[in-house]
Design a protein around this motif. Structure first.
Motif, PDB file in Angstrom:
ATOM      1  N   LEU A  99       3.028 -18.744  -3.514  1.00 40.72           N
ATOM      2  CA  LEU A  99       3.827 -17.963  -2.577  1.00 40.72           C
ATOM      3  C   LEU A  99       4.308 -16.684  -3.265  1.00 40.72           C
ATOM      4  O   LEU A  99       5.447 -16.604  -3.726  1.00 40.72           O
ATOM      5  CB  LEU A  99       5.021 -18.788  -2.082  1.00 40.72           C
ATOM      6  N   LYS A 100       3.429 -15.698  -3.326  1.00 36.52           N
ATOM      7  CA  LYS A 100       3.810 -14.411  -3.917  1.00 36.52           C
ATOM      8  C   LYS A 100       4.242 -13.515  -2.763  1.00 36.52           C
ATOM      9  O   LYS A 100       3.457 -12.766  -2.182  1.00 36.52           O
ATOM     10  CB  LYS A 100       2.665 -13.796  -4.708  1.00 36.52           C
ATOM     11  N   GLU A 101       5.530 -13.614  -2.438  1.00 44.06           N
ATOM     12  CA  GLU A 101       6.029 -12.996  -1.219  1.00 44.06           C
ATOM     13  C   GLU A 101       6.320 -11.507  -1.400  1.00 44.06           C
ATOM     14  O   GLU A 101       6.502 -11.021  -2.512  1.00 44.06           O
ATOM     15  CB  GLU A 101       7.275 -13.763  -0.739  1.00 44.06           C
ATOM     16  N   ALA A 102       6.331 -10.808  -0.278  1.00 43.62           N
ATOM     17  CA  ALA A 102       6.474  -9.354  -0.274  1.00 43.62           C
ATOM     18  C   ALA A 102       7.736  -8.913  -1.016  1.00 43.62           C
ATOM     19  O   ALA A 102       8.820  -9.459  -0.799  1.00 43.62           O
ATOM     20  CB  ALA A 102       6.507  -8.840   1.159  1.00 43.62           C
ATOM     21  N   GLN A 103       7.578  -7.953  -1.918  1.00 40.43           N
ATOM     22  CA  GLN A 103       8.670  -7.278  -2.629  1.00 40.43           C
ATOM     23  C   GLN A 103       9.547  -8.224  -3.442  1.00 40.43           C
ATOM     24  O   GLN A 103      10.642  -7.861  -3.855  1.00 40.43           O
ATOM     25  CB  GLN A 103       9.535  -6.475  -1.641  1.00 40.43           C
ATOM     26  N   SER A 104       9.045  -9.431  -3.699  1.00 41.10           N
ATOM     27  CA  SER A 104       9.864 -10.371  -4.469  1.00 41.10           C
ATOM     28  C   SER A 104       9.053 -11.288  -5.373  1.00 41.10           C
ATOM     29  O   SER A 104       9.597 -11.850  -6.322  1.00 41.10           O
ATOM     30  CB  SER A 104      10.714 -11.235  -3.519  1.00 41.10           C
ATOM     31  N   GLY A 105       7.764 -11.471  -5.084  1.00 35.97           N
ATOM     32  CA  GLY A 105       6.969 -12.430  -5.853  1.00 35.97           C
ATOM     33  C   GLY A 105       6.752 -11.987  -7.288  1.00 35.97           C
ATOM     34  O   GLY A 105       6.323 -10.860  -7.545  1.00 35.97           O
ATOM     35  N   GLY A 106       7.053 -12.856  -8.231  1.00 36.36           N
ATOM     36  CA  GLY A 106       6.948 -12.524  -9.646  1.00 36.36           C
ATOM     37  C   GLY A 106       5.519 -12.558 -10.162  1.00 36.36           C
ATOM     38  O   GLY A 106       4.584 -12.983  -9.472  1.00 36.36           O
ATOM     39  N   ALA A 107       5.356 -12.108 -11.385  1.00 41.23           N
ATOM     40  CA  ALA A 107       4.043 -12.084 -12.038  1.00 41.23           C
ATOM     41  C   ALA A 107       3.714 -13.470 -12.589  1.00 41.23           C
ATOM     42  O   ALA A 107       4.589 -14.318 -12.770  1.00 41.23           O
ATOM     43  CB  ALA A 107       4.055 -11.067 -13.173  1.00 41.23           C
ATOM     44  N   ARG A 203       0.037  -9.484 -11.495  1.00 43.28           N
ATOM     45  CA  ARG A 203       1.255  -8.687 -11.537  1.00 43.28           C
ATOM     46  C   ARG A 203       2.217  -9.123 -10.430  1.00 43.28           C
ATOM     47  O   ARG A 203       1.835  -9.830  -9.495  1.00 43.28           O
ATOM     48  CB  ARG A 203       0.922  -7.199 -11.383  1.00 43.28           C
ATOM     49  N   ALA A 204       3.451  -8.658 -10.545  1.00 43.13           N
ATOM     50  CA  ALA A 204       4.446  -8.933  -9.509  1.00 43.13           C
ATOM     51  C   ALA A 204       4.048  -8.244  -8.205  1.00 43.13           C
ATOM     52  O   ALA A 204       3.313  -7.255  -8.198  1.00 43.13           O
ATOM     53  CB  ALA A 204       5.816  -8.452  -9.969  1.00 43.13           C
ATOM     54  N   ASN A 205       4.540  -8.773  -7.107  1.00 43.24           N
ATOM     55  CA  ASN A 205       4.287  -8.190  -5.788  1.00 43.24           C
ATOM     56  C   ASN A 205       5.460  -7.309  -5.386  1.00 43.24           C
ATOM     57  O   ASN A 205       6.489  -7.805  -4.940  1.00 43.24           O
ATOM     58  CB  ASN A 205       4.059  -9.291  -4.752  1.00 43.24           C
ATOM     59  N   GLU A 206       5.282  -6.012  -5.530  1.00 40.43           N
ATOM     60  CA  GLU A 206       6.322  -5.059  -5.125  1.00 40.43           C
ATOM     61  C   GLU A 206       5.948  -4.361  -3.824  1.00 40.43           C
ATOM     62  O   GLU A 206       6.591  -3.403  -3.418  1.00 40.43           O
ATOM     63  CB  GLU A 206       6.542  -4.040  -6.241  1.00 40.43           C
TER      64      GLU A 206
END
Length: 249
Positions: A99-107, A203-206
């Protein structure tokens, strides 16, 4: 789905094989609905912080039952593809939703899956993961990144990196230039089969877009696991039907 002799050679050379259109639009939509509304993900999801403290959430389970995720995991298109690439029979190991969610999911830091699984007692790295994109995976939302051919390094030492388990950072710096870095951008429904020793990260999801995925992991039935000082072998994965959507409309 047919995996050709050339596909097998590509997998053995690169450590991964990408198959577009493994799941259609209706099947992907059903899996996303299960991510958002289903009990399995809701009750098992937890976060693992990366080195920046941002959390990548993951739901994981080790059993097959009568739910939708289990029926997808035993679909012939997955199980038979895994058998062909492994060159032997396969057992279900576990399933997980990323769950790499929008503007919050970490790397996710650089690691090998066998870097985790070796500690679970598996004797050989004859194990494979199938990463299924549920949302479009892009560089902007933190798609999977792999070092092509790095599975030939063998298992690297792993330790704690943030709240995650990652490969030794010094060794990664030493070997990274030896391999092509590939950003695995994927359309929804695309599947990536990859070797348990393939180095991968993300990478993180920004971005404003989610990057969710379903990952099924398999072990060769001939690959024993050490449990309580005894070697045990896993049972062959049952094979269901590719028409799993009829059971879970």
């Amino acid at each position: 789905m047919l995996i050709s002799h050339e596909d097998v050679e590509r997998y053995q050379r690169d450590g991964y094989l990408m198959v577009e259109g493994m799941f259609n639009e209706q099947e992907v939509a059903r899996m996303i609905r299960e991510v958002e509304q289903g009990e399995r993900v809701a009750t098992t999801a937890h976060g693992n912080a990366d080195t920046s403290g941002r959390k990548a959430r993951l739901a994981i389970w080790f059993d097959l039952n009568n739910d939708m995720w289990s029926d997808v995991s035993i679909a012939p298109r997955l199980v038979n593809g895994v058998r062909i690439l492994l060159g032997e029979d396969a057992a279900f190991y576990h399933g997980k939703v990323m769950l790499k969610e929008a503007q919050s999911g970490g790397a996710w830091e650089w690691h090998q899956d066998y870097g985790y699984w070796y500690g679970g007692g598996f004797i050989y790295p004859n194990m494979i993961s199938v990463f299924i994109a549920l949302d479009e995976a892009t560089k902007e939302n933190g798609c999977l990144r792999v070092l092509r051919g790095s599975h030939k390094l063998g298992r690297l030492e792993h330790g704690r990196v943030g709240q995650q388990t990652g490969a030794d950072a010094n060794r990664i710096q030493q070997v990274e230039s030896l391999f092509d870095l590939v950003d695995c951008e994927m359309k929804p429904g695309t599947a990536l089969f990859f070797h348990s020793n393939l180095l991968h990260s993300s990478r993180a999801n920004e971005s404003p877009n989610h990057r969710r995925s379903f990952i099924v992991c398999y072990n060769a039935t001939a690959n024993p696991q050490l449990k309580s000082d005894q070697l045990v072998r896993m049972e062959s994965c049952p094979v269901g039907t590719d028409n799993w959507l009829e059971k879970h409309p």
